[in-house]
Enzyme design. Structure first.
Site, PDB file in Angstrom:
ATOM      1  N   HIS A 140      35.103  58.634   5.588  1.00 54.79           N
ATOM      2  CA  HIS A 140      36.024  57.109   6.292  1.00 54.79           C
ATOM      3  C   HIS A 140      34.967  55.965   5.306  1.00 54.79           C
ATOM      4  CE1 HIS A 140      33.216  57.675   9.358  1.00 54.79           C
ATOM      5  NE2 HIS A 140      34.537  57.947  10.257  1.00 54.79           N
ATOM      6  N   HIS A 193      41.834  61.581  14.762  1.00 52.43           N
ATOM      7  CA  HIS A 193      42.034  62.121  16.669  1.00 52.43           C
ATOM      8  C   HIS A 193      42.607  61.653  16.997  1.00 52.43           C
ATOM      9  CE1 HIS A 193      36.700  60.698  15.991  1.00 52.43           C
ATOM     10  NE2 HIS A 193      37.566  59.198  14.463  1.00 52.43           N
ATOM     11  N   ASP A 223      41.543  58.321  10.256  1.00 47.84           N
ATOM     12  CA  ASP A 223      40.724  58.116  11.596  1.00 47.84           C
ATOM     13  C   ASP A 223      41.294  57.900  11.967  1.00 47.84           C
ATOM     14  OD1 ASP A 223      38.640  57.762  12.663  1.00 47.84           O
ATOM     15  OD2 ASP A 223      37.383  56.710  11.847  1.00 47.84           O
ATOM     16  N   HIS A 249      29.337  61.952   9.347  1.00 51.18           N
ATOM     17  CA  HIS A 249      29.845  60.126  10.284  1.00 51.18           C
ATOM     18  C   HIS A 249      28.736  59.627   9.352  1.00 51.18           C
ATOM     19  CE1 HIS A 249      30.920  56.792  12.066  1.00 51.18           C
ATOM     20  NE2 HIS A 249      30.035  56.711  11.930  1.00 51.18           N
ATOM     21  N   LYS A 302      31.222  68.749  11.936  1.00 52.30           N
ATOM     22  CA  LYS A 302      30.841  67.328  11.763  1.00 52.30           C
ATOM     23  C   LYS A 302      29.644  67.176  12.502  1.00 52.30           C
ATOM     24  CE  LYS A 302      32.400  63.221  11.571  1.00 52.30           C
ATOM     25  NZ  LYS A 302      33.586  62.782  11.961  1.00 52.30           N
ATOM     26  N   HIS A 315      41.648  63.626   8.413  1.00 51.79           N
ATOM     27  CA  HIS A 315      40.391  63.605   9.503  1.00 51.79           C
ATOM     28  C   HIS A 315      41.103  62.563  10.470  1.00 51.79           C
ATOM     29  CE1 HIS A 315      36.167  60.994  10.249  1.00 51.79           C
ATOM     30  NE2 HIS A 315      36.669  60.671  11.496  1.00 51.79           N
TER      31      HIS A 315
HETATM   32  C1  NCD Z   1      36.139  56.799  16.332  1.00 52.99           C
HETATM   33  C2  NCD Z   1      36.708  57.154  17.637  1.00 52.99           C
HETATM   34  O1  NCD Z   1      37.460  55.948  18.557  1.00 52.99           O
HETATM   35  O2  NCD Z   1      36.725  58.390  18.622  1.00 52.99           O
HETATM   36  N1  NCD Z   1      36.188  56.048  15.830  1.00 52.99           N
HETATM   37  C3  NCD Z   1      36.345  54.530  14.526  1.00 52.99           C
HETATM   38  O3  NCD Z   1      35.663  53.700  14.459  1.00 52.99           O
HETATM   39  N2  NCD Z   1      36.282  55.476  13.078  1.00 52.99           N
HETATM   40  C4  NCD Z   1      35.335  58.006  15.957  1.00 52.99           C
HETATM   41  C5  NCD Z   1      34.815  58.041  14.228  1.00 52.99           C
HETATM   42  O4  NCD Z   1      35.406  57.948  13.920  1.00 52.99           O
HETATM   43  O5  NCD Z   1      33.791  56.999  14.535  1.00 52.99           O
HETATM   44 ZN    ZN Z   2      36.577  59.647  13.209  1.00 52.73          ZN
END
Ligand code: NCD
Ligand code: ZN
Length: 348
Positions: free
Chosen positions: A179, A18, A252, A141, A104, A16
């Site tokens: 998460h 970003h 995450d 999520h 997702k 997971h």
């Molecule tokens: C994530 C993001 O910034 O894209 N933020 C977070 O707090 N984890 C999005 C997500 O996974 O909820």
């Molecule tokens: Zn995330």
């Protein structure tokens, strides 16, 4: 093989992650590619990755932004962003692509760039049916968006209002509860069938909600789902270090610019890729469970996704490594977890 100050283990994957897009990619990808062989790329771009074609283009941009040394060793695993309008034929295309590995589900409004997510999951039932038939995992999520629900209860209420129903209606659908942050989520996953699993972040095992308010408000500790009470943090550590194949690593890591975090309405997301495996080593070590780290980080994820385990190894050593106050992020900067502090483990 675990010993006290050194551990050699199969190279892990991040299930997971970003990495954002365009000018931001090159700032964060090396941290991940140095540690992990693969990562599940979250599709919540400003313009979300809703189709296989977009996923292919995004994958190309990620590979282009990788340093040459990682272009052949790192594999970005792509995902689609589910919307009320996603079609079954789009899902079939994704399944046939070979590079889209999951879909997702962001409840609309639950988190960063989720506004175009799902407003009514029942409208997606035909898509979920197709995914169950094709063996395509649904990544969830798991938070309700009802503003009247206390922000610390949104995961539990999501389980009661949505997740249990989905699991009942689609008993063969592969589901990753992403998460997870509460003992309710841990118990749900343990009690569910083998096609239900969960990712656990390092930050939810390192910090409890006091970290949001230590000496003042701490925007760099704000993420979604928000940090929870100490008993929940303990439940996550117990689950991650238990050896149960349903739990695996998903950082995450979610970078934002300093200006969007240190803001009157700061963004949710914590950057952890600079210690993507080291933070977990610290957690497992403190729980006296370093011997369970390899399975959590390197076996359970690929086994669940039906992918091969990695063949090469990494070595982690106990060592104090300074963490910078910030690092360049596009043409701005990003403040990583434990900025100005240190990692307790280093990767050779
Ligand atoms: C994530 C993001 O910034 O894209 N933020 C977070 O707090 N984890 C999005 C997500 O996974 O909820
Ligand atoms: Zn995330």
């Amino acid at each position: 093989m675990a010993s006290k100050n050194k551990i050699t283990m199969t190279r892990p994957d991040d299930w997971h992650l970003h990495v954002r897009d365009e000018k931001f990619l090159a700032s964060v990808l090396p941290d991940t590619a140095k540690r992990f062989a693969r990562a599940i790329m979250m599709p919540n771009l400003t313009d979300p990755v809703t189709t296989t074609e977009r996923a292919s283009e995004y994958r190309d941009r990620i590979i282009n932004a990788l340093p040459n040394e990682y272009k052949l060793t790192f594999d970005p695993l792509m995902t689609l962003y589910l919307t009320d309008r996603t079609t079954t034929s789009e899902i079939k295309k994704a399944c046939d692509s070979g590079f889209v590995h999951a879909v997702k589900w962001y409840p609309a409004g639950a988190t960063t760039n989720s506004a175009k997510g799902v407003s009514d999951i029942v409208a997606c039932y035909d898509v979920l049916e197709t995914m169950a038939e094709e063996g395509m995992p649904l990544l969830v999520h798991g938070e309700v968006t009802d503003p009247s629900v206390d922000v610390f209860d949104r995961e539990k209420v999501f389980i009661d209002q949505f997740l249990e129903g989905i699991l009942k209606n689609f008993p063969t659908l592969k589901v990753v509860f992403e998460h997870i942050t509460t003992e309710h989520a841990v118990n749900l996953v343990i009690g569910a069938s083998d096609n239900v699993a969960a990712t656990i972040t390092a930050h939810h095992m390192l910090l409890n909600r006091n970290a949001l308010f230590k000496g003042g408000i701490r925007p760099h500790h704000y993420c979604l789902p928000v940090l929870k009470r100490e008993n929940h943090r303990q439940a996550l550590i117990k689950a991650a270090t238990s050896g149960n194949k349903k739990f695996f690593l998903g950082t995450d890591s979610a970078p934002h610019t300093r200006s969007s975090k240190e803001n009157a309405c700061g963004c949710a997301g914590i950057y952890t890729s600079h210690g993507g495996i080291e933070f977990y080593a610290e957690i497992f070590d403190k729980a006296d469970a370093l011997d369970k780290l390899e399975a959590f980080a390197s076996f359970h994820g690929p086994d669940f996704y039906g992918l091969k385990r990695n063949r090469d190894k990494i070595t982690l050593s106990r060592a104090t490594v300074a963490i910078k106050d910030s690092f360049p992020f596009g043409d701005e900067e990003c403040v990583p977890l434990r900025a100005g502090g240190s990692l307790e483990w280093s990767i050779d």
